[in-house]
Structure formats: C-alpha cells, structure tokens
Design an enzyme around this catalytic site. Structure first.
Site, mmCIF file in Angstrom:
data_model
loop_
_atom_site.group_PDB
_atom_site.id
_atom_site.type_symbol
_atom_site.label_atom_id
_atom_site.label_comp_id
_atom_site.label_asym_id
_atom_site.label_seq_id
_atom_site.Cartn_x
_atom_site.Cartn_y
_atom_site.Cartn_z
ATOM 1 N N LYS A 111 7.733 3.475 -1.433
ATOM 2 C CA LYS A 111 7.910 2.060 -1.858
ATOM 3 C C LYS A 111 8.913 1.822 -3.241
ATOM 4 C CE LYS A 111 4.893 0.775 1.388
ATOM 5 N NZ LYS A 111 4.617 2.041 2.223
HETATM 6 C C1 LIG Z 1 4.297 2.324 3.663
HETATM 7 C C2 LIG Z 1 4.098 3.701 3.858
HETATM 8 C C3 LIG Z 1 4.747 4.074 5.227
HETATM 9 C C4 LIG Z 1 4.956 3.191 6.335
HETATM 10 O O1 LIG Z 1 6.223 2.475 6.098
HETATM 11 P P1 LIG Z 1 6.715 1.196 6.933
HETATM 12 O O2 LIG Z 1 7.971 0.845 6.223
HETATM 13 O O3 LIG Z 1 5.569 0.135 6.635
HETATM 14 O O4 LIG Z 1 6.836 1.522 8.335
HETATM 15 C C5 LIG Z 1 4.642 5.401 5.507
HETATM 16 N N1 LIG Z 1 4.270 6.610 4.657
HETATM 17 C C6 LIG Z 1 4.019 5.949 3.471
HETATM 18 C C7 LIG Z 1 3.476 7.154 2.321
HETATM 19 C C8 LIG Z 1 3.792 4.721 2.897
HETATM 20 O O5 LIG Z 1 3.527 4.368 1.684
#
Ligand SMILES: *Cc1c(COP(=O)(O)O)cnc(C)c1O
Length: 484
Positions: A111
């Site tokens: 993120k």
């Molecule tokens: C947010 C997240 C996901 C999912 O990603 P999306 O973009 O919502 O599909 C997968 N793994 C981790 C560690 C995350 O923080």
C-alpha cells in the site's frame, strides 16, 4: 486533453487532478481512463531505467494534466528517501521463483507504493480556492497505516481511518494506534471491513457543497492510488529481462494476492500499456467471491464472512472490479450502474456471457484455505529458503496450482514481519506470547533483519483508543471535522 470518466455516468468527464481530488465520482462511480489502450510504453528503450524513471514514463501517460516538473517533484517526494532500497520494488529470483517484493516502504506493505504518492498528487491538484481535504479511509489493516504515514502533517489535509475492531493483526493494530500527527484520527469499529467501506462510501455519496471540508478517499477506489501501482508491473517486467529470465517481448504471468481488486487491476492497466502479460492470476483466500465470479460470471456477496490469517484480503465486495467491468463489458455505464444496483439491493449480479469470455481470456482465479496458506509458507521455506507472509502465501498456493508455459512473477504484498505469529505457526516454530519476541524468533529463522519501523513500535505510546458502533461512523466523522 485525455480525461477520466465515471463508470456510472460516462457522459461527464474530469481531468486527472479533479478525479484524484474527488476520489469517487458524484453518483458513486469510479474514475477510469478509457483511452489507456491507445498509449503504449516503448519497453525496448526502458530496460536500464530506474524505478523512478519508469514511474515518470507511466505518469506522463496517465496524468496528462500534470506538468513534467510536477511529476518529477511528486516522484522524488514519494520515493526519494522513504523506501529502504533504491529499487523500491526489488525482484527476488531464486530458481523458478520470482517474487516482486512490494514491502520496502515505511509500513511494510504494498500500500505504501500508492499511499506515499497519493498525498503528493493531491497537493499538486489542490488550488487556493478549494476547500481543505479530509481523507476518509476504511482499512482491513494495511491501508490504514500506509495512509496515515502518507498524510501525516500534510498541509491542508486531515485523515480519519476506520478499521475492524480486533480483526487486524497485532502489528497492524500497533502501527495504527501509535500513529503521531496533528491531523490524524484512528478509530476501531464493531464490524468488518465491508461495514467500514460501505459507511465511508455512503458519506462520499452524500457529499454537499456546504460541507466544511472536501471528503476524499485514500482507498484504491481513488485513481491516484492505483496509477502508482501500474509502475511496478512495468518495472518488474524489465527486471525479468535484465536478470535474463526472459527476452524482451516474452509473455509472463503475474500472480496477485487479491482483496479489493486494486492491485491486480493495476496489472491489467500495465498490460493495456503494452507489458506482455499472459495471465493475471487472481488469488483469493477463503473469502473467495472472486474465485466464484471467474467461474461463471456471477458475483455473489451473500455468503459467510471468514476471518483469516490474511486479514487484508478478508473482503466480500471488491470495489475495483467495477472498473474492469466498465472496460471489458462494452464501456456501458448504464449497464455497470445496473449491476452495482443489483449488488446493493440483492447482494449479487450476473454479467453476460460475451463479457465473461473476455475476462476469462485474461484472468485465472484460484483460492487457498487457511490450511493451504500455512502449508504454502512451510513449503516455500523448505524449497527456496524464503519466508512468505500469509497474503503472499495465498498467491504462492494458487500460482503452484496453475499450469502455464510462461514464467510467473508473484507479488509479495506484505513483509512476513507484519504477521509474525501466523508465520511462525506455519513454520512449526515456537510462538511466544509477546509479539516482539516473535519478531526476534522470526529473524532467527529467516535470516532477514526485522524492519526497524516494526521493532521500534515496542517503545511507542498508544495514542488512539476510540472504538465505535458501525452505525456511528458518519456522526464520528462530522464531529472530528468540526473539532478541526
Ligand atoms: C490490501 C492488501 C491486499 C489486497 O490488495 P487489493 O488491492 O485490495 O486487492 C493483499 N495483501 C496485502 C498484504 C494487502 O495489504
């Protein structure tokens, strides 16, 4: 000028800056660049570019109303010094395993790639006569901290984060609850991620001119968070070429641990920009709505919600799928609007056969149970000596199931140190009561250093204690805005 359209009303268009400030369009749709496939990156000439240089190429296509100087400035601010390695997203190859490590930012999850950039893009977009911005964020664990880190003490912006009470990992909780900053609020809700997300979405849908601030989103419904994620697909393709794993032009698969469908959608956009992608592999956990959807084109959220060891993927409404449906199903915003209405009213919708065929050609979907996820962590460690976090492990399991003549890059979405207990259990190691002892234990086993940001949480004070009912989110938001 290339503009962005709403998936639910494509007669109105806005420029990228406006789309980023708004987050969600007025009628609840998501912004899309439906001209994206008309532009191609010249990969042949990009092999030796740095991550930051690749980012510039991608942004120049997708952010047409940003000047070259603005783009360079944003990239430098976002990635110049906040990641712990120059490559930003290094590609770790060991035998036939290719892992794109997306967790080298300040909060140890992918993120950060979007959320270190989003505040910069917003700063560039905010004019003097516009209202200040209040970011509302629903989080299943990782977005919250990454958004807090990105927006902390940014001028003219504040941020409120809502996460499901007692449903995030202890590390995730500590990261959020210790967050400093004079413009941040962190609040637990008695409910799950979908409750938080739908409350936040409905606040956006009820925005009024008389609101004292402009509410916007740091979730992947904001195109300003998604665009930066396109970059690492391009970059990792080039790394595969550089490492001589493939020749320029060869196709590869990407396997993506998926929740809200943001990350994998960025891969789809990278493909539109010319990255030779064979399949995008969607990996779900026991909340396998997407797996079922890719079986027959029926999206059905009416099912039990599972709390798993990969909490950031515990999601039943994958918002970004709406963008894919718009692009692949005739670019028909009336149709998309109808499906989303069906989803809201009945909890499901069925897409038509022709559209479903388009999707099937491009995506493969699988899922892992919790036991399979744990087994994947153990088996990857045994085979490659590499420790996966429980989200990436879901991807690993699905990747190993899928037979393909092409090489596959597995996206590692979080550091295993964010989930030390689950990882140690999976590796059949001793698990301690204290989470920081578990960090040390994991360090011993994996031989990879504990990220300093996580180690130092031990000394930090808990600054946020709020826990509220899910029905109280809206009143909480307005109260905090009034307090300023
Ligand atoms: C947010 C997240 C996901 C999912 O990603 P999306 O973009 O919502 O599909 C997968 N793994 C981790 C560690 C995350 O923080």
């Amino acid at each position: 000028m290339r503009e962005y359209k709403s998936t639910r009303n494509d007669e109105k268009t806005v420029q990228a800056k406006q789309a980023i400030l708004q987050g969600l369009s007025q009628e609840g749709g998501l912004f899309v660049a439906d001209w994206i496939e008309d532009y191609k990156l010249s990969l042949d000439t990009m092999k030796d570019l740095s991550y930051l240089q690749v980012a510039k190429k991608v942004f120049q296509i997708l952010l047409p109303d940003f000047s070259e100087q603005e783009i360079e400035h944003c990239i430098e601010e976002a990635y110049g010094s906040s990641f712990d390695c120059d490559e930003i997203t290094p590609l770790m190859s060991k035998d036939d395993l290719h892992v794109l490590e997306l967790f080298h930012g300040p909060t140890q999850a992918f993120k950060d790639i979007g959320l270190q950039m989003l505040p910069q893009l917003m700063k560039c977009s905010l004019t003097e006569d516009e209202k200040d911005i209040c970011i509302l964020t629903a989080t299943s664990g990782d977005t919250g901290k990454a958004a807090l880190c990105g927006f902390q003490d940014v001028d003219r912006m504040s941020i409120q984060v809502f996460y499901p009470h007692e449903k995030v990992s202890e590390m995730q909780y500590l990261q959020m609850a210790t967050q400093p900053g004079n413009n941040v609020h962190v609040c637990a809700i008695k409910g799950n991620f979908d409750d938080a997300q739908s409350a936040v979405k409905s606040i956006f849908e009820q925005r009024k001119d008389s609101d004292p601030v402009h509410f916007s989103s740091a979730n992947s419904i904001n195109i300003g968070r998604l665009i930066p994620q396109v970059v690492y697909y391009v970059f990792s393709y080039l790394q595969m070429v550089k490492q001589e794993q493939i020749q320029m032009g060869d196709k590869i698969n990407f396997c993506v641990p998926t929740g809200n469908f943001g990350n994998v959608l960025a891969g789809y956009y990278a493909k539109k920009l010319g990255v030779p992608v064979a399949k995008l592999i969607v990996a779900a956990n026991e909340n396998n709505v997407l797996y079922d959807f890719f079986k027959d084109g029926m999206y059905n959220r009416n099912r039990m919600f599972h709390e798993t060891i990969s909490p950031s993927m515990d999601i039943l409404v994958s918002s970004n799928l709406e963008r894919l449906l718009y692009s692949e199903c005739g670019k028909n915003s009336k149709q998309v609007e109808q499906w989303m209405k069906d989803l809201k009213v009945n909890g499901n919708y069925q897409i038509d056969a022709a559209c479903f065929m388009h999707l099937k050609e491009q995506f493969y979907a699988g899922y892992a149970t919790q036991q399979e996820t744990k087994d994947a962590i153990a088996s990857c460690f045994e085979t490659y000596g590499y420790v996966l976090d429980p989200h990436t492990a879901v991807g690993y399991h699905v990747m190993k199931q899928y037979e393909s003549p092409y090489k596959t890059v597995l996206l590692a979405t979080a550091s295993p140190y964010k989930f030390p207990q689950a990882v140690l259990e999976a590796l059949h190691q001793e698990v301690h009561e204290n989470v920081f002892d578990n960090l040390k234990q994991l360090e011993k086993v994996s031989g990879v250093c504990i990220p300093e940001a996580l180690r130092s949480l031990q000394e930090k004070e808990i600054l946020h204690h709020d826990v509220i009912e899910k029905e109280a989110i809206a009143s909480y938001v307005y109260e905090k805005v009034k307090e300023g």
